[in-house]
Design an enzyme around this catalytic site. Structure first.
Site, PDB file in Angstrom:
ATOM      1  N   GLU A  45       0.662  -1.417   0.064  1.00  0.00           N
ATOM      2  CA  GLU A  45       0.003   0.147   0.084  1.00  0.00           C
ATOM      3  C   GLU A  45       1.041   1.216   0.238  1.00  0.00           C
ATOM      4  OE1 GLU A  45      -2.813   2.667   3.045  1.00  0.00           O
ATOM      5  OE2 GLU A  45      -2.742   0.248   3.296  1.00  0.00           O
ATOM      6  N   ARG A  49       0.445  10.382   0.722  1.00  0.00           N
ATOM      7  CA  ARG A  49       0.883  11.424   2.027  1.00  0.00           C
ATOM      8  C   ARG A  49       2.290  12.339   1.221  1.00  0.00           C
ATOM      9  NH1 ARG A  49       0.794   7.745   7.385  1.00  0.00           N
ATOM     10  NH2 ARG A  49      -1.237   6.672   6.843  1.00  0.00           N
ATOM     11  N   LYS A 133     -11.064  -2.109   5.949  1.00  0.00           N
ATOM     12  CA  LYS A 133      -9.866  -1.652   6.836  1.00  0.00           C
ATOM     13  C   LYS A 133     -10.506  -1.069   8.258  1.00  0.00           C
ATOM     14  CE  LYS A 133      -6.068   2.002   7.032  1.00  0.00           C
ATOM     15  NZ  LYS A 133      -5.549   2.975   6.156  1.00  0.00           N
TER      16      LYS A 133
END
Length: 213
Positions: A45, A49, A133
């Site tokens: 993943e 960011r 998640k």
């Protein structure tokens, strides 16, 4: 009604750990991903960011055989489109809205919408989404919370992420409703700074060896 394109033997079953990667330098993306894959963690993943996240995702998708690379911290429908265009093979969000969920469902790739409450889990189940998640895992009740959810909501499966390390991961993986955990302990900042990909491969191999009790 929305439905998840992920079969029950999808992303959550590729490996016990889903590495959560923050790429500061795009040049690190390919060797870092190669080290993770070599260590037995194929699903990666890449979080949105940093400014170079999409370029990193694109590079891994194009240059690392065996990698199943996805995008994390997906927050908007626009990001869904950008990530899939860059080669993302799955999408992960820290939470979800109706618009974001519709965009992820329409993307054609598997997705893990983020939840932290029972009501959010029930709302996703109503829409046919079974894999999620759980974030932030430790701050939201950790294993005790997930264990409590397994009784009334056994059809929901989770990838807990947030505050999980090598010592706590096995406790999560022992739960019947946890398919894998998300974490970054196998990618220590000092190893990345030193470009010590061998160390990261060793840590990845240790993480890949974790199994539920």
């Amino acid at each position: 009604m929305l439905s998840s394109p992920w079969p029950s033997s999808g992303l959550l079953d590729l490996a016990p750990v889903l590495p959560v990667v923050v790429i500061e330098d795009v040049a690190d993306a390919v060797p870092l991903a190669r080290a993770l894959v070599a260590g037995g963690l194929p699903a990666i993943e890449v979080t949105l960011r940093t400014p170079g996240a999409l370029d990193a995702l694109r590079a891994i998708a194009g240059e690392v055989p065996g990698a199943v690379v996805g995008a994390g911290t997906v927050l908007t429908p626009g990001q869904v489109k950008e990530c899939v265009g860059a080669g993302a093979q799955f999408l992960v969000s820290p939470g979800w809205t109706e618009l974001l969920l519709e965009a992820m469902q329409g993307s054609g790739v598997p997705f893990l919408p983020g939840v932290s409450t029972t009501s959010e889990v029930v709302a996703l189940l109503e829409r046919g989404v079974r894999e999620m998640k759980f974030f932030p895992a430790q701050a939201s009740g950790g294993t005790a919370y997930l264990r409590a959810l397994a009784g009334p909501l056994p059809q929901a499966r989770f990838c807990p992420t947030g505050g999980i390390g090598v010592n706590s991961a096995p406790e999560y993986l022992a739960l019947p409703n946890v398919g894998c955990v998300g974490g970054s302990w196998m990618i220590p900042a000092d190893a990345v700074a030193a470009r010590d990909w061998g160390r990261i491969e060793v840590l990845a191999r240790e993480a890949a060896g974790l199994r539920s009790a």
